[in-house]
Design an enzyme around this catalytic site. Structure first.
Site, PDB file in Angstrom:
ATOM      1  N   GLU A 106       0.837  -1.207   0.000  1.00 32.07           N
ATOM      2  CA  GLU A 106       0.000   0.000   0.000  1.00 32.07           C
ATOM      3  C   GLU A 106       0.873   1.259   0.000  1.00 32.07           C
ATOM      4  OE1 GLU A 106      -2.444   0.078   3.513  1.00 32.07           O
ATOM      5  OE2 GLU A 106      -3.644   1.796   2.835  1.00 32.07           O
ATOM      6  N   LYS A 122      -8.937   3.276  -2.793  1.00 32.29           N
ATOM      7  CA  LYS A 122      -9.332   2.532  -1.585  1.00 32.29           C
ATOM      8  C   LYS A 122     -10.721   2.966  -1.129  1.00 32.29           C
ATOM      9  CE  LYS A 122      -7.345   1.369   2.985  1.00 32.29           C
ATOM     10  NZ  LYS A 122      -6.156   1.574   3.853  1.00 32.29           N
ATOM     11  N   CYS A 158      -5.638  -3.049   1.650  1.00 37.53           N
ATOM     12  CA  CYS A 158      -5.653  -3.259   3.103  1.00 37.53           C
ATOM     13  C   CYS A 158      -7.055  -3.358   3.715  1.00 37.53           C
ATOM     14  CB  CYS A 158      -4.818  -2.160   3.768  1.00 37.53           C
ATOM     15  SG  CYS A 158      -3.974  -2.732   5.275  1.00 37.53           S
TER      16      CYS A 158
END
Lengths: 541, 541
Positions: free
Chosen positions: B44, B111, B147
């Site tokens: 990430e 994200k 994540c």
């Protein structure tokens, strides 16, 4: 439809002490009733105080909030509009306001705009609300907003479309220089354009590094300021709404403060609240004969009274005679306990102990730091023995570039000038002196060139650019997020700019271990400027 | 449709140094190509490192990100899946991943689930994405997640419905005890139930107080762990996808670590990264003959090598002869520079200087603190003179209850055991000793009753409950957020529980000024447990 009176309860909650805050709210409601108020409005999250941070995650919160409602339900004959944490059965929390009358909840509003920038972390704790709360009372159409909501044009335009006449806005809006006027000015045009009366009730008091200035106000839909509450103190104001003019009626508003008065009073309140709410009987500080400690002493005395303040002068070889003299003079003028502790024997014992390690290596900043750390340890010993809290005296310019000693002059629980640039320190000292016929800070303390007095004939300006230049560079870099290139482009000397920025960057670790201190700028260190200690961001980009 | 090879680049970015991270990513891509990889996946935000905190707000970010793309565009014949900050023209930022092949951006994923709890503040910086990224490559159907997205059942179920075969997940998942296994176990059932292969690439390295353990892995849709990368080091792994079995092929996985090995290695890596990335040539620490400094010394030597570590013993009247002996023994066994500096003359000079203030008032903790602060000042002087960084040696149990001296034993830039309870300190010392035939920590250091040696015959247990009891209470209160009542209900002595909780509450100011140190628990102090210093929350509620 009839006229009514509204009470603004600008009060200072105790963070986390729901029981005492609610007790205080009930007292204020009773006082407002005696002045025939129909409605009383409290600040944002008034029952728990702002910001309660991770205390909001403790499991007992909803039980204690329910008990608060039980108590507030007992209040009769006045409408209460107050802040609380609204927690649902899934454990989701909202930053909310309740409208309560005679034990009946007439409405609950969940804050829609949650600030999560600058000093704010509301998305860590709260969910967003999605509904307006509009209600009629005595024929008048009200809505409730909470702080950030008021700055969302979208929210407030919708209220205007819903024919709202008066917005009751609960706030915990942190102070920064000029903010009291800035709020009024920003609301003025919105209020006029959308034909809304705005009743703005703000928290007051110091909470750790945050200052809440109060400065609550009522703005009429005509764009006229109907009422302004004083800054930096608790205040209950009852204001009339006049049915004919459809306006709130102006009455003994506070006068807006001049900048230096505003900053000075903010620091006094923050220091008082920190010390007294931490439960300390008084404070102790090192008085060096320099301007930072002189100003800190004045603020401490104004905050706590001379009998609560102890000053200690800790001279060494490089301390000028006039420093001792000036420190003595100020201590006498302010009537504080004053002691002198020479640090020669201590510094010498360190040097002797270190000799097997150092040998004859030339002296450098190590030996200067020993002086500062001997003083820090003495202050802490006096604090430990007699119970007074140590005030740290460093300013923002020093702390920015690391011109201070960790565990030395940086010791202390509260750093009064932490967010005050050195140029402002001078202005504040002059301001304080202007208040009395005999200036409390000896003139020479203000006029002589600043020195840390850690080696012979040392001047701050030997190591740093002049403070007006330094502060201008720091302001551009810290507050305005400008790049090195941009700052040099404004005409500052390139080498100076690069040096200053490098110093700011490499001293993050030092600032991180410093005491907290009151925020007065638009970007204070630590809570608001969250930089990694270890990082390789290219300097000044 | 054909078989393919995927490379997991578990690497340790330099926070903020986009240029060097991109250079490293290019090198890793070339290395992966040599092993015939078709795709390489990075962690990430791999181009800037995680967490960059407020550096993300600096104005040069988008320009520097654009330059990063220019460089990465030069990479040929391998697909790159990497993390970057995607900033639009309105200045809104997304935590994003790009899929790049031969200079063509094949897709960008923003994200969708932004963690803003515990140690995370992503909503301070980023907007949420609202779209999945699904693409075909060599006849195989991939999706990208970042994540937190992987822990949202909603997100991953949608990917399953979109007939995705393999999820490429970029992570910066902070370590805590047991987390490497926990991640694998949690993903196992999801992966099997939804028939998804999960390629999990995690950041590795220490960043201030956060540890990223790596422990990247590939989970097949059968629920079998195809591959596990080692923890706590950089690693490039190339794994085959087999078309027939539709599975990734198992090859030389790392063995999961036992708990003490895992914690120990995490602290070694964190210490190494903090010290070397801060640019310090080595470290110095006070070796007292006690277990905390003994363990810290072992970790420092394992992190940096004996030639980078200096230990100093600073005895006083209350220092036992065996303390000096044991410190000496350990220093010799570990081959570090060892010096002794008696603090009598320094403490005496303080006492003499303070006599006019103290008179004959009985000695109390003030005098004990003087010993600790004399030692702290000596360590800082040696650090200032020779440039080694001071490691602080206190543990979590002490820091929790304030059984430590601010500006004394708390001095230092990095507190290696800050998040390690005393009971675990013992376990770790035994673990380290088990690695070599001659234990590096003298047995007596582990077996003798812990003492701060600040007064005659002092034992920690005179002031505190036994460490197993103390740590159990602390764990329940800090990590599990239990109330005083609940903890007493578990059978602990009520007075002890109340005392411990009160000590934790009143020592917030002290912890706030402590050095940062590596987080290994599910609730470390400071970044993760954000309590106001001044607050009146009822004790233990």
């Amino acid at each position: 439809m009839k006229s009514f009176k509204i009470a603004l309860a600008q009060f200072s909650p105790r963070i986390g002490n729901i029981e005492s805050n609610v007790q205080k709210m009930i007292e204020l409601a009773n006082e407002a009733k005696q002045q025939n108020a129909d409605i009383i409005i409290f600040p944002e999250l008034s029952s728990i105080g702002y910001p309660a941070e991770d205390l909001l995650l403790r499991p007992s919160l909803s039980k204690r909030t329910a008990q608060a409602f039980e108590q507030l339900n007992q209040v009769q004959d006045i409408m209460l509009v107050f802040g609380f944490v609204n927690q649902n059965e899934q454990g989701q929390r909202y930053n909310s306001a309740a409208v309560l009358k005679d034990g009946q909840v007439l409405g609950v509003y969940n804050k829609q705009n949650l600030p999560n920038y600058s000093v704010f972390d509301e998305k860590r704790y709260f969910q967003e609300g999605h509904q307006h709360l509009v209600f009629e009372y005595q024929g008048h159409r009200f809505a409730v907003l909470i702080c950030e909501d008021l700055w969302s044009l979208n929210s407030i335009q919708q209220l205007s479309q819903l024919q709202v006449e008066t917005v009751l806005c609960l706030n915990a809006s942190p102070y920064e220089v000029g903010k009291p006027q800035h709020r009024v000015q920003s609301i003025q045009s919105v209020s006029k354009e959308l034909h809304l009366n705005i009743v703005y009730c703000n928290q007051v008091g110091g909470q750790d590094d945050l200052i809440f200035d109060g400065s609550s106000f009522i703005m009429n839909h005509t764009g006229e300021l109907a009422y302004l509450a004083p800054s930096f103190k608790e205040y209950l104001a009852v204001v009339d709404y006049d049915l004919e003019s459809k306006c709130f009626q102006s009455k003994d508003s506070a006068t807006a403060l001049e900048t230096m008065a505003e900053i000075y009073q903010s620091l006094v309140m923050a220091t008082r609240d920190y010390v007294t709410r931490s439960g300390f009987p008084g404070v102790i500080l090192g008085l060096s004969g320099g301007i930072d400690s002189a100003l800190t002493l004045a603020i401490a005395v104004d905050a706590l009274g001379a009998d609560k303040v102890q000053a200690v002068m800790m001279p060494y070889t490089y301390t000028a005679a006039i420093s001792i003299e000036d420190a003595n003079t100020q201590a006498q003028r302010m009537g504080v306990t004053f002691g002198v502790a020479e640090i020669h024997p201590i510094v010498n014992s360190y040097l002797q102990t270190l000799y097997p390690f150092f040998g004859n290596i030339a002296a450098d900043s190590t030996e200067e730091n020993l002086q500062a750390r001997s003083r820090g340890t003495l202050l802490m010993a006096l604090s430990n023995k007699f119970g007074n809290l140590v005030l740290s005296t460093g300013n923002k310019s020093e702390l920015a570039v690391g011109y201070c000693t960790l565990y030395g002059d940086m010791v202390g629980a509260y750093a009064v000038l932490k967010d005050v640039y050195k140029s402002i320190v001078f202005e504040l000292a002059k301001y304080r002196n202007s208040l009395e016929e005999t200036p409390v800070i000896p003139e020479r303390v203000i006029t002589r060139p600043p020195s840390a007095e850690l080696r012979p004939d040392q001047k701050d300006q030997d190591a740093l650019p002049p403070y007006d230049v330094l502060d201008a560079i720091l302001y551009a870099y810290i507050e305005e997020d400008q790049s090195q290139e941009d700052i040099i482009g404004k005409g500052f000397d390139a080498a100076t700019v690069k040096k200053v920025i490098r110093l700011v960057d490499i001293n993050e670790y030092k600032r991180r271990q410093g005491a907290i201190g009151p925020r007065i700028s638009s970007r204070a260190f630590t809570r608001e400027r969250r930089y990694p200690i270890v990082n390789e961001w290219p300097a000044g980009c």
